[in-house]
Enzyme design. Structure first.
Site, PDB file in Angstrom:
ATOM      1  N   ARG A  51     -11.031  -2.061   6.465  1.00  0.00           N
ATOM      2  CA  ARG A  51     -11.399  -0.655   6.275  1.00  0.00           C
ATOM      3  C   ARG A  51     -11.810   0.009   7.591  1.00  0.00           C
ATOM      4  NH1 ARG A  51     -12.020   0.575   0.844  1.00  0.00           N
ATOM      5  NH2 ARG A  51     -12.665  -1.113  -0.541  1.00  0.00           N
ATOM      6  N   ASP A  83      -0.861   6.582  -4.740  1.00  0.00           N
ATOM      7  CA  ASP A  83       0.186   5.582  -4.903  1.00  0.00           C
ATOM      8  C   ASP A  83       0.764   5.710  -6.309  1.00  0.00           C
ATOM      9  OD1 ASP A  83       1.829   3.340  -4.709  1.00  0.00           O
ATOM     10  OD2 ASP A  83       0.232   1.954  -4.173  1.00  0.00           O
TER      11      ASP A  83
END
Length: 186
Positions: free
Chosen positions: A170, A108
């Site tokens: 997750r 990112d």
């Protein structure tokens, strides 16, 4: 607010399906196997989000390799990087003269990976490369590119397949966009 009874209700849309993830990991694993043929790289996973990707990619790579992990975080439970890096675990292997392939769940801002790459280069490896499940170029703040990218994604807050919000989601088998109502007004 997180719906702890049905995580799927918190997902705005599935961005990358489980099937597409599995198919792409096999393709990238084959490419890595070819690129590193005759070498024995050290595969370094950045915990915790990388675990499902790491396990699948390690199985998709068909050459000998050594496995290692490190734990670095910059999120501390939010939806954006804090800019403050916390090292919780370093790798166990000596990487001097070795080929290192860093596996990451998402590239990112690039701040965390830039720090890791710089730290590894100071240890004199033969090479350092990056393989990421997701690349989000719109968030990039460092001049850093992955050598292997499974999927390029738009600017959205994503969870699943190792990626989390407050350590939830997750375990979703796909990558999905989290509904803003889950994390706004916190």
């Amino acid at each position: 607010m997180i719906n702890k009874m049905d995580m799927l209700e918190d997902i705005e849309q599935v961005l990358v399906s489980q099937e597409d993830i599995q198919k792409r990991i096999k393709e990238v694993g084959a490419q890595i196997s070819e690129d590193y043929r005759g070498k024995c790289p050290i595969l370094v996973g950045v915990l915790k989000g990388v675990v499902p990707f790491y396990a699948a990619m390690a199985q998709a790579i068909t050459i000998p390799l050594q496995e290692d992990f490190m734990c670095v975080t910059s999120y501390e439970g939010g939806t954006a990087s804090t800019g403050k890096l916390t090292f919780r675990k370093d790798i166990d292997h000596d990487i001097q003269g070795r080929d290192v392939l860093i596996l990451e769940d998402i590239l990112d801002s690039g701040r965390t990976l830039k720090l890791i790459v710089d730290m590894f280069r100071a240890r004199n490896p033969r090479s350092v490369k990056i393989c990421t499940l997701l690349d989000k170029p719109s968030g990039r703040q460092e001049d850093l590119q992955a050598d292997y990218v499974c999927f390029t994604i738009p600017d959205a807050f994503v969870v699943g397949y190792g990626l989390d919000y407050e350590d939830y989601y997750r375990n979703l088998p796909f990558v999905g966009v989290l509904k803003p109502s889950v994390y706004q007004d916190k």
